[in-house]
Design a protein around this motif. Structure first.
Motif, PDB file in Angstrom:
ATOM      1  N   ASN A 168      40.070  40.497  45.992  1.00 46.32           N
ATOM      2  CA  ASN A 168      40.153  41.279  44.780  1.00 46.32           C
ATOM      3  C   ASN A 168      41.342  41.741  44.287  1.00 46.32           C
ATOM      4  N   LYS A 169      41.370  41.824  43.113  1.00 44.05           N
ATOM      5  CA  LYS A 169      42.318  42.550  42.053  1.00 44.05           C
ATOM      6  C   LYS A 169      41.806  44.092  41.841  1.00 44.05           C
ATOM      7  N   PRO A 170      42.340  45.121  41.971  1.00 47.41           N
ATOM      8  CA  PRO A 170      41.702  46.533  41.747  1.00 47.41           C
ATOM      9  C   PRO A 170      41.960  46.909  40.363  1.00 47.41           C
ATOM     10  N   GLY A 171      41.123  47.520  39.906  1.00 48.38           N
ATOM     11  CA  GLY A 171      41.153  48.019  38.396  1.00 48.38           C
ATOM     12  C   GLY A 171      39.603  48.246  37.854  1.00 48.38           C
ATOM     13  N   ASN A 172      39.710  48.820  36.611  1.00 48.64           N
ATOM     14  CA  ASN A 172      38.486  49.033  36.087  1.00 48.64           C
ATOM     15  C   ASN A 172      38.572  48.424  34.615  1.00 48.64           C
ATOM     16  N   ALA A 173      37.284  47.816  34.314  1.00 49.81           N
ATOM     17  CA  ALA A 173      37.374  47.159  32.861  1.00 49.81           C
ATOM     18  C   ALA A 173      35.875  47.258  32.341  1.00 49.81           C
ATOM     19  N   GLY A 225      43.332  29.427  26.925  1.00 52.77           N
ATOM     20  CA  GLY A 225      43.469  30.993  26.684  1.00 52.77           C
ATOM     21  C   GLY A 225      42.297  31.717  27.344  1.00 52.77           C
ATOM     22  N   VAL A 226      41.368  31.398  28.301  1.00 54.06           N
ATOM     23  CA  VAL A 226      40.333  32.224  28.529  1.00 54.06           C
ATOM     24  C   VAL A 226      40.695  33.213  29.270  1.00 54.06           C
ATOM     25  N   PHE A 227      41.574  33.038  29.947  1.00 50.89           N
ATOM     26  CA  PHE A 227      42.418  34.254  30.846  1.00 50.89           C
ATOM     27  C   PHE A 227      43.066  35.231  30.177  1.00 50.89           C
ATOM     28  N   ARG A 228      43.657  34.857  29.228  1.00 45.74           N
ATOM     29  CA  ARG A 228      44.433  35.771  28.511  1.00 45.74           C
ATOM     30  C   ARG A 228      43.385  36.552  27.615  1.00 45.74           C
ATOM     31  N   LYS A 229      42.138  36.306  27.386  1.00 43.84           N
ATOM     32  CA  LYS A 229      41.525  36.967  26.509  1.00 43.84           C
ATOM     33  C   LYS A 229      40.373  38.030  27.374  1.00 43.84           C
ATOM     34  N   ILE A 230      40.084  37.630  28.639  1.00 48.42           N
ATOM     35  CA  ILE A 230      39.114  38.457  29.248  1.00 48.42           C
ATOM     36  C   ILE A 230      39.745  39.777  29.850  1.00 48.42           C
ATOM     37  N   GLU A 256      35.972  29.530  51.217  1.00 48.86           N
ATOM     38  CA  GLU A 256      37.133  30.093  51.330  1.00 48.86           C
ATOM     39  C   GLU A 256      38.158  29.337  50.534  1.00 48.86           C
ATOM     40  N   LYS A 257      38.228  27.859  50.448  1.00 45.97           N
ATOM     41  CA  LYS A 257      39.097  27.146  49.821  1.00 45.97           C
ATOM     42  C   LYS A 257      38.793  27.232  48.222  1.00 45.97           C
ATOM     43  N   ALA A 258      37.712  27.292  48.027  1.00 43.63           N
ATOM     44  CA  ALA A 258      37.412  27.373  46.543  1.00 43.63           C
ATOM     45  C   ALA A 258      38.109  28.725  45.998  1.00 43.63           C
ATOM     46  N   TYR A 259      37.840  29.764  46.795  1.00 47.94           N
ATOM     47  CA  TYR A 259      38.422  30.921  46.383  1.00 47.94           C
ATOM     48  C   TYR A 259      39.668  31.265  46.381  1.00 47.94           C
ATOM     49  N   GLU A 260      40.557  30.422  47.341  1.00 51.23           N
ATOM     50  CA  GLU A 260      41.825  30.256  47.344  1.00 51.23           C
ATOM     51  C   GLU A 260      42.437  29.632  46.133  1.00 51.23           C
ATOM     52  N   ILE A 261      41.614  28.665  45.392  1.00 51.32           N
ATOM     53  CA  ILE A 261      41.873  27.923  44.270  1.00 51.32           C
ATOM     54  C   ILE A 261      42.074  28.729  43.085  1.00 51.32           C
ATOM     55  N   ILE A 262      40.871  29.465  42.997  1.00 44.57           N
ATOM     56  CA  ILE A 262      40.444  30.518  41.857  1.00 44.57           C
ATOM     57  C   ILE A 262      41.662  31.488  41.868  1.00 44.57           C
ATOM     58  N   GLN A 263      41.977  32.081  43.058  1.00 39.73           N
ATOM     59  CA  GLN A 263      42.980  33.094  43.211  1.00 39.73           C
ATOM     60  C   GLN A 263      44.115  32.693  42.693  1.00 39.73           C
ATOM     61  N   HIS A 264      44.702  31.545  43.064  1.00 38.87           N
ATOM     62  CA  HIS A 264      45.852  30.692  42.519  1.00 38.87           C
ATOM     63  C   HIS A 264      45.931  30.795  41.117  1.00 38.87           C
ATOM     64  N   ARG A 265      44.999  30.187  40.626  1.00 45.42           N
ATOM     65  CA  ARG A 265      44.809  30.075  39.130  1.00 45.42           C
ATOM     66  C   ARG A 265      44.986  31.238  38.304  1.00 45.42           C
ATOM     67  N   ILE A 266      44.419  32.494  38.813  1.00 45.56           N
ATOM     68  CA  ILE A 266      44.448  33.445  38.151  1.00 45.56           C
ATOM     69  C   ILE A 266      45.631  34.789  38.583  1.00 45.56           C
ATOM     70  N   LYS A 267      46.313  34.442  39.391  1.00 49.47           N
ATOM     71  CA  LYS A 267      47.504  35.113  39.835  1.00 49.47           C
ATOM     72  C   LYS A 267      48.306  35.916  38.878  1.00 49.47           C
ATOM     73  N   TYR A 269      47.677  36.868  36.056  1.00 46.26           N
ATOM     74  CA  TYR A 269      46.951  37.753  35.147  1.00 46.26           C
ATOM     75  C   TYR A 269      46.462  38.825  35.816  1.00 46.26           C
ATOM     76  N   HIS A 270      46.303  40.140  35.158  1.00 43.16           N
ATOM     77  CA  HIS A 270      46.325  41.357  35.711  1.00 43.16           C
ATOM     78  C   HIS A 270      45.054  42.224  35.334  1.00 43.16           C
ATOM     79  N   PHE A 271      44.086  41.228  35.115  1.00 45.71           N
ATOM     80  CA  PHE A 271      42.689  41.896  35.090  1.00 45.71           C
ATOM     81  C   PHE A 271      42.091  42.068  36.325  1.00 45.71           C
ATOM     82  N   PRO A 272      41.238  43.099  36.330  1.00 44.72           N
ATOM     83  CA  PRO A 272      40.316  43.300  37.767  1.00 44.72           C
ATOM     84  C   PRO A 272      39.722  42.462  37.925  1.00 44.72           C
ATOM     85  N   THR A 273      39.582  41.710  39.322  1.00 42.55           N
ATOM     86  CA  THR A 273      38.925  40.605  39.702  1.00 42.55           C
ATOM     87  C   THR A 273      38.046  41.115  40.869  1.00 42.55           C
TER      88      THR A 273
END
Length: 307
Positions: A168-173, A225-230, A256-267, A269-273
């Motif tokens: 998880n990435k902490p934050g509010n949105a 550009g999806v992850f720059r927009k959300i 777990e491996k799928a989550y690692e791949i997702i986490q790697h691709r969005i690391k 960016y700074h939006f809450p996850t």
């Protein structure tokens, strides 16, 4: 954003099959659940059809769009529940008509391939329910998954509180909830039917993808550009990923491996996850409102999603 009215007792719910074929025996348990809530189930004319053309569809494209448009525009129908997903909903997008639906909006319920129909409705300003299809109860799902849908049909907005996940990435949105099945979100990129990601909260889930294919979809979304927009990301079920013989987590709802791949691709960016949300092709598939305004709060210990 337009939200359909709450259903009343004895009102009709249309059962349609906009994608894959289904057997009536696979539907009986959920039909009984719907009837126990006081609603009447009405079958689309082609809901139990079968048409083979490289895939087992419930009917030809003409048959399936006839059923969908009938359900959308028949004023006696107060909600629409897809029997299943699979493949085929993209065939229908150019032919969807909302002539009576605009004056009489109703909930559309489904997930998986139904993501594209929900994207279409969202582009027109209508919310829908990303939750269990009719068929899924035949092979076992949580009772709460269906009860959550009935709660929404009765006018109650869902609220979820979850334990923390290590990625998880902490934050509010706050923003409109968009997305659904990742393969379909990806397939709609660059088309007029793609979701609007700007300043919204994206939800993704998937099943049965090779890990490289998962990364390819995420990479395409990044390049688009999806992850720059959300403003935030909710990650649901990732199950049956990779090879059954090589992946020890193949049956796990949150691979777990799928989550690692997702986490790697969005690391970068700074939006809450929020990882590990119970929605997708998994036993505990809690409903979400696509198009609903959602407040996402991700904290160290507990996270919440409020509509």
């Amino acid at each position: 954003m337009i939200f359909p009215k709450a259903l009343k007792k004895n009102e009709k719910i249309a059962l349609i099959s906009p994608a894959g074929a289904v057997e009536v025996s696979q539907l009986e348990k959920t039909i009984n659940l719907i009837q126990s809530q006081g609603y009447e189930v009405v079958f689309g004319p082609n809901a139990l059809g079968k048409y083979e053309d490289g895939y087992s569809y419930s009917g030809t494209e003409k048959h399936r769009i006839q059923d969908l448009n009938w359900a959308l525009n028949n004023t006696e129908i107060k909600a629409i529940w897809a029997s299943r997903g699979g493949y085929g909903c993209q065939h229908l997008l150019r032919h969807i008509r909302l002539s009576n639906f605009k004056e009489n909006p109703k909930w559309y319920i489904g997930y998986s391939d139904n993501t594209v129909v929900q994207s279409f409705l969202l582009k027109k300003g209508f919310a829908s329910i990303h939750g269990q299809t009719i068929k899924t109860s035949s092979f076992g799902v949580s009772e709460e998954a269906y009860q959550g849908i009935f709660d929404i049909l009765k006018g109650k907005n869902p609220k979820y509180v979850l334990e923390s996940h290590g990625f998880n990435k902490p934050g509010n949105a706050e923003g409109q909830l968009v997305g659904g099945n990742l393969a379909l979100v990806y397939a709609l990129l660059g088309t007029p039917y793609s979701f609007n990601f700007k300043d919204n909260i994206l939800f993704i889930e998937d099943i049965g993808e090779n890990f490289y294919a998962l990364d390819r979809m995420l990479m395409s979304m990044d390049l688009a550009g999806v992850f720059r927009k959300i403003k935030g990301l909710i990650v649901g079920g990732m199950i049956n990923m990779g090879s059954e013989t090589d992946n020890p987590n193949y049956e796990n709802s949150f691979d777990e491996k799928a989550y690692e791949i997702i986490q790697h691709r969005i690391k970068k960016y700074h939006f809450p996850t929020l990882f590990g949300f119970p929605n997708g092709h998994i036993f505990d598939n809690r409903p979400l409102i696509i198009g609903g305004k959602v407040h996402l709060e991700v904290d160290k210990n507990l996270s919440s999603i409020l509509f």
